[in-house]
Design a protein around this motif. Structure first.
Motif, short mmCIF file in Angstrom:
data_model
loop_
_atom_site.label_atom_id
_atom_site.label_comp_id
_atom_site.label_asym_id
_atom_site.label_seq_id
_atom_site.Cartn_x
_atom_site.Cartn_y
_atom_site.Cartn_z
N HIS A 29 50.26 -17.66 -34.09
CA HIS A 29 51.67 -17.43 -34.39
C HIS A 29 52.11 -16.06 -33.90
N VAL A 30 53.28 -16.02 -33.26
CA VAL A 30 53.77 -14.75 -32.72
C VAL A 30 54.21 -13.82 -33.85
N ASP A 31 54.22 -12.54 -33.57
CA ASP A 31 54.64 -11.50 -34.52
C ASP A 31 56.16 -11.36 -34.39
N ARG A 32 56.90 -11.67 -35.46
CA ARG A 32 58.36 -11.62 -35.33
C ARG A 32 59.03 -11.52 -36.69
N ILE A 33 60.34 -11.22 -36.65
CA ILE A 33 61.22 -11.20 -37.81
C ILE A 33 62.43 -12.06 -37.46
N LEU A 34 62.74 -13.05 -38.28
CA LEU A 34 63.87 -13.95 -38.02
C LEU A 34 64.99 -13.72 -39.03
N ASN A 35 66.19 -14.10 -38.64
CA ASN A 35 67.34 -13.97 -39.55
C ASN A 35 67.67 -15.30 -40.20
N MET A 36 66.68 -16.18 -40.30
CA MET A 36 66.87 -17.49 -40.92
C MET A 36 65.68 -17.80 -41.83
N ASP A 37 65.89 -18.65 -42.83
CA ASP A 37 64.79 -19.14 -43.66
C ASP A 37 64.17 -20.35 -42.96
N THR A 38 62.86 -20.51 -43.10
CA THR A 38 62.18 -21.60 -42.40
C THR A 38 61.21 -22.32 -43.33
N LEU A 39 61.34 -23.63 -43.36
CA LEU A 39 60.41 -24.49 -44.07
C LEU A 39 59.37 -25.00 -43.08
N LEU A 40 58.08 -24.83 -43.43
CA LEU A 40 56.99 -25.41 -42.66
C LEU A 40 56.35 -26.52 -43.49
N TYR A 41 56.02 -27.63 -42.84
CA TYR A 41 55.28 -28.68 -43.53
C TYR A 41 54.13 -29.12 -42.63
N VAL A 42 52.90 -28.95 -43.11
CA VAL A 42 51.71 -29.25 -42.32
C VAL A 42 51.31 -30.71 -42.51
N VAL A 43 51.22 -31.43 -41.40
CA VAL A 43 50.83 -32.83 -41.43
C VAL A 43 49.32 -32.97 -41.25
N ARG A 71 58.77 -9.86 -41.87
CA ARG A 71 57.87 -9.93 -40.72
C ARG A 71 56.74 -10.92 -41.01
N HIS A 72 56.46 -11.78 -40.04
CA HIS A 72 55.35 -12.71 -40.19
C HIS A 72 54.65 -12.88 -38.85
N TRP A 73 53.36 -13.21 -38.91
CA TRP A 73 52.56 -13.36 -37.70
C TRP A 73 51.28 -14.13 -38.04
N GLY A 74 50.57 -14.55 -37.01
CA GLY A 74 49.31 -15.24 -37.20
C GLY A 74 48.15 -14.29 -37.01
N LYS A 75 47.13 -14.43 -37.84
CA LYS A 75 45.94 -13.58 -37.72
C LYS A 75 44.78 -14.28 -37.02
N SER A 76 44.80 -15.60 -37.03
CA SER A 76 43.73 -16.35 -36.39
C SER A 76 44.32 -17.57 -35.69
N PRO A 77 43.68 -18.04 -34.62
CA PRO A 77 44.22 -19.17 -33.86
C PRO A 77 44.24 -20.46 -34.67
N VAL A 78 45.26 -21.26 -34.42
CA VAL A 78 45.36 -22.59 -35.00
C VAL A 78 44.65 -23.57 -34.06
N ALA A 79 43.84 -24.46 -34.62
CA ALA A 79 43.05 -25.39 -33.80
C ALA A 79 43.95 -26.40 -33.10
N PRO A 80 43.59 -26.79 -31.88
CA PRO A 80 44.35 -27.85 -31.19
C PRO A 80 44.40 -29.12 -32.03
N GLY A 81 45.55 -29.79 -31.98
CA GLY A 81 45.71 -31.03 -32.74
C GLY A 81 46.34 -30.83 -34.11
N SER A 82 46.33 -29.60 -34.60
CA SER A 82 47.04 -29.34 -35.85
C SER A 82 48.52 -29.65 -35.64
N THR A 83 49.16 -30.20 -36.67
CA THR A 83 50.54 -30.65 -36.52
C THR A 83 51.37 -30.19 -37.71
N TRP A 84 52.55 -29.66 -37.43
CA TRP A 84 53.44 -29.28 -38.52
C TRP A 84 54.90 -29.36 -38.08
N TYR A 85 55.75 -29.59 -39.06
CA TYR A 85 57.20 -29.54 -38.88
C TYR A 85 57.68 -28.13 -39.17
#
Length: 267
Positions: A29-43, A71-85
């Motif tokens: 996940h990229v290091d960023r700050i957004l001006n919107m709220d975001t819902l994530l749902y992991v399938v 501010r949010h970012w990823g610390k470790s890679p997400v495995a291929p095939g992982s799926t989320w909305y």
């Protein structure tokens, strides 16, 4: 401190963007700050994200909210095939005339199928040019947010019920050598006994009195194993009205009379 996303009861959310992501390669996940709220749902799979120095691991069937201006970012890679909305929407603004609702930061859904139905319906509208698609998407997003609020409330109530049941059981264990006294339990917990009974039944499937009788019989069995007491002495020590009543309750709980149980014990 967790950053909670809020919503207003009488206001539709305004969807900005949404989609489904399934990386073909390890992705971080990229290091960023957004001006919107975001819902994530992991399938499928697992997603890790850090928000304002707090690490979160999101597993299949979990929803999570990223708060705007954090501010949010990823610390470790997400495995291929992982799926989320992801569903991003305009942040709600506090209203002086009503109390805001705070969405759960992270939640494991107890009924993910119905939630997926809502997300898929939103996605179809998002990709179409159907009349009133924006209004219909916002209505479905409102439904999705309330679904999360409702499931979070149910899980919290279940947790509170389990905690209260544990306190009730602790009280029962302290009075195994006394007659059953609902008032003593209510006074000990400073709660109405009818309410305690309703919560206990919903959590354990048993009434308090039924559970108490089972505990007493468990104690009677312990005494049979550990001490040279006859059945009348055990009945008296556990404060049963008489040995006949003790035998009746013992058989209701174990399926055997105390004497039959003892005969099996000493074979």
């Amino acid at each position: 401190m967790e950053q909670r996303v809020m919503m207003n009861r009488s206001e539709l959310p305004a969807l900005i963007t949404m989609g489904v992501f399934k990386p073909a390669q390890p992705w971080i996940h990229v290091d960023r700050i957004l001006n919107m709220d975001t819902l994530l749902y992991v399938v499928d799979g697992e997603v890790t994200v850090c928000e304002e120095e707090i690490d979160y691991t999101l597993s299949s069937g979990q929803a999570f909210f990223l708060k705007n201006q954090c501010r949010h970012w990823g610390k470790s890679p997400v495995a291929p095939g992982s799926t989320w909305y992801w569903v991003s929407f305009v942040p709600f603004q506090p209203r002086a005339e009503q109390e805001p609702l705070f969405l759960p930061k992270q939640l494991t859904l107890s009924s993910p199928e119905s939630f997926m139905d809502i997300l898929n319906a939103m996605l179809r509208l998002y990709r179409s040019a159907a009349p009133f698609s924006t209004e219909r998407m916002n209505g479905l997003l409102y439904q999705a947010l309330y679904e999360l609020l409702q499931q979070d409330l149910q899980q919290r109530e279940k947790h509170r019920g389990s905690a209260l049941s544990s306190r009730i059981i602790a009280c029962l264990k302290q009075q195994l050598e006394q007659p059953f006294d609902s008032k003593r339990i209510a006074d000990r917990l400073s709660m109405n006994y009818t309410y305690l009974g309703r919560v206990f039944k919903a959590d354990t499937g048993s009434t308090i009195n039924e559970y108490y009788r089972k505990l007493k019989i468990q104690r009677a069995i312990e005494l049979m194993h550990a001490e040279a007491l006859n059945l009348s002495q055990i009945s008296e020590q556990l404060q049963f009205p008489n040995p006949y009543y003790f035998s009746r309750v013992f058989k209701q709980v174990t399926g055997l009379s105390p004497r039959d149980y003892q005969q099996q014990l000493y074979r």
